[in-house]
Design a protein around this motif. Structure first.
Motif, PDB file in Angstrom:
ATOM      1  N   TYR A  55      54.825  40.755  -8.918  1.00 28.75           N
ATOM      2  CA  TYR A  55      53.452  40.891  -8.409  1.00 28.75           C
ATOM      3  C   TYR A  55      52.411  40.515  -9.465  1.00 28.75           C
ATOM      4  O   TYR A  55      51.416  41.198  -9.660  1.00 28.75           O
ATOM      5  N   ASN A  56      52.685  39.422 -10.176  1.00 35.86           N
ATOM      6  CA  ASN A  56      51.798  38.891 -11.223  1.00 35.86           C
ATOM      7  C   ASN A  56      51.701  39.791 -12.449  1.00 35.86           C
ATOM      8  O   ASN A  56      50.708  39.732 -13.185  1.00 35.86           O
ATOM      9  N   ALA A  57      52.696  40.614 -12.705  1.00 41.11           N
ATOM     10  CA  ALA A  57      52.665  41.500 -13.881  1.00 41.11           C
ATOM     11  C   ALA A  57      52.410  40.682 -15.150  1.00 41.11           C
ATOM     12  O   ALA A  57      53.063  39.668 -15.393  1.00 41.11           O
ATOM     13  N   GLY A  58      51.435  41.108 -15.932  1.00 40.35           N
ATOM     14  CA  GLY A  58      51.074  40.418 -17.162  1.00 40.35           C
ATOM     15  C   GLY A  58      50.180  39.207 -16.945  1.00 40.35           C
ATOM     16  O   GLY A  58      49.865  38.490 -17.884  1.00 40.35           O
ATOM     17  N   HIS A  59      49.776  38.977 -15.709  1.00 38.99           N
ATOM     18  CA  HIS A  59      48.918  37.827 -15.371  1.00 38.99           C
ATOM     19  C   HIS A  59      47.714  38.329 -14.570  1.00 38.99           C
ATOM     20  O   HIS A  59      47.639  38.152 -13.363  1.00 38.99           O
ATOM     21  N   PRO A  60      46.731  38.960 -15.246  1.00 38.07           N
ATOM     22  CA  PRO A  60      45.594  39.547 -14.526  1.00 38.07           C
ATOM     23  C   PRO A  60      44.755  38.534 -13.752  1.00 38.07           C
ATOM     24  O   PRO A  60      44.000  38.909 -12.868  1.00 38.07           O
ATOM     25  N   LYS A  61      44.888  37.261 -14.053  1.00 37.76           N
ATOM     26  CA  LYS A  61      44.162  36.233 -13.307  1.00 37.76           C
ATOM     27  C   LYS A  61      45.102  35.413 -12.430  1.00 37.76           C
ATOM     28  O   LYS A  61      44.736  34.348 -11.947  1.00 37.76           O
ATOM     29  N   GLY A  62      46.314  35.944 -12.210  1.00 41.46           N
ATOM     30  CA  GLY A  62      47.285  35.254 -11.365  1.00 41.46           C
ATOM     31  C   GLY A  62      46.814  35.186  -9.924  1.00 41.46           C
ATOM     32  O   GLY A  62      46.171  36.100  -9.422  1.00 41.46           O
ATOM     33  N   LEU A  63      47.120  34.089  -9.265  1.00 41.28           N
ATOM     34  CA  LEU A  63      46.704  33.915  -7.877  1.00 41.28           C
ATOM     35  C   LEU A  63      47.557  34.750  -6.932  1.00 41.28           C
ATOM     36  O   LEU A  63      48.756  34.929  -7.142  1.00 41.28           O
ATOM     37  N   ILE A  64      46.914  35.251  -5.887  1.00 39.23           N
ATOM     38  CA  ILE A  64      47.565  35.996  -4.809  1.00 39.23           C
ATOM     39  C   ILE A  64      47.033  35.408  -3.509  1.00 39.23           C
ATOM     40  O   ILE A  64      45.827  35.258  -3.341  1.00 39.23           O
ATOM     41  N   TRP A  65      47.948  35.086  -2.607  1.00 43.71           N
ATOM     42  CA  TRP A  65      47.556  34.574  -1.306  1.00 43.71           C
ATOM     43  C   TRP A  65      47.859  35.659  -0.288  1.00 43.71           C
ATOM     44  O   TRP A  65      49.021  35.976  -0.023  1.00 43.71           O
ATOM     45  N   ALA A  66      46.831  36.276   0.291  1.00 39.04           N
ATOM     46  CA  ALA A  66      46.982  37.361   1.261  1.00 39.04           C
ATOM     47  C   ALA A  66      46.946  36.759   2.662  1.00 39.04           C
ATOM     48  O   ALA A  66      45.906  36.296   3.123  1.00 39.04           O
ATOM     49  N   VAL A  67      48.093  36.771   3.322  1.00 39.69           N
ATOM     50  CA  VAL A  67      48.242  36.174   4.647  1.00 39.69           C
ATOM     51  C   VAL A  67      48.185  37.291   5.685  1.00 39.69           C
ATOM     52  O   VAL A  67      48.978  38.218   5.642  1.00 39.69           O
ATOM     53  N   SER A  68      47.240  37.198   6.624  1.00 38.54           N
ATOM     54  CA  SER A  68      47.073  38.258   7.618  1.00 38.54           C
ATOM     55  C   SER A  68      47.345  37.779   9.046  1.00 38.54           C
ATOM     56  O   SER A  68      47.102  38.496  10.000  1.00 38.54           O
ATOM     57  N   GLY A  69      47.852  36.588   9.189  1.00 41.57           N
ATOM     58  CA  GLY A  69      48.187  36.027  10.493  1.00 41.57           C
ATOM     59  C   GLY A  69      49.014  34.774  10.283  1.00 41.57           C
ATOM     60  O   GLY A  69      49.224  34.336   9.151  1.00 41.57           O
TER      61      GLY A  69
END
Length: 156
Positions: A55-69
């Motif tokens: 979950y991007n541990a150690g990467h505070p600016k790592g990208l996350i794509w939140a898919v809701s559909g």
């Protein structure tokens, strides 16, 4: 109550860790682009794809794509296509969600229950179109190109 997953099968054939995060939505629709690390940033009702394992541990600016559909082509958004190294599921039990290797819900896929996947580089059950009863084991990192949400029919 008995849950019917016939719709999900038909579709198949065709914890809070590191809570520091800053949300910066960069896309409208069923996918938001966020930055941060940990599962706390993952919005309710979403499957979050993380650029790095754990979950991007150690990467505070790592990208996350939140898919809701359902998203047939992740490539239409900022880099989520073939870039997920971990994922976290925060969806309602009324949805059956699958991540596919190819666009338009094609190719090998993994069903996403409520279990988070810290590292998609490790072997897991992967299914192929038409063979949903016989999974094979392989990594699924950096291959997700589409995500499908299907509402599960609940009958009593």
């Amino acid at each position: 109550m008995k849950k019917t997953v016939a719709a999900a099968i038909a579709i198949a054939l065709s914890g809070v860790l590191f809570p520091s995060a800053s949300a910066s939505a960069a896309a409208a629709g069923p996918l938001k682009v966020l930055t941060g690390e940990g599962t706390a940033i993952c919005p309710k009702g979403s499957v979050c794809l993380y650029a790095y394992p754990d979950y991007n541990a150690g990467h505070p600016k790592g990208l996350i794509w939140a898919v809701s559909g359902s998203v047939p082509k992740l490539s239409t958004y900022k880099n989520p296509d073939n870039n997920a190294a971990s994922l976290y599921v925060r969806t309602s039990s009324k949805y059956f969600v699958m991540a596919y290797e190819d666009e338009n819900y094609r190719g090998d896929y993994i069903p996403l229950g409520g279990t988070p996947i810290r590292d998609l580089r490790k072997n897991r059950d992967v299914y192929s179109e038409g063979t949903n009863d016989h999974p094979h084991k392989r990594p699924f990192a950096n291959v997700i190109s589409s995500v499908r949400f299907a509402e599960v029919e609940v009958t009593s």
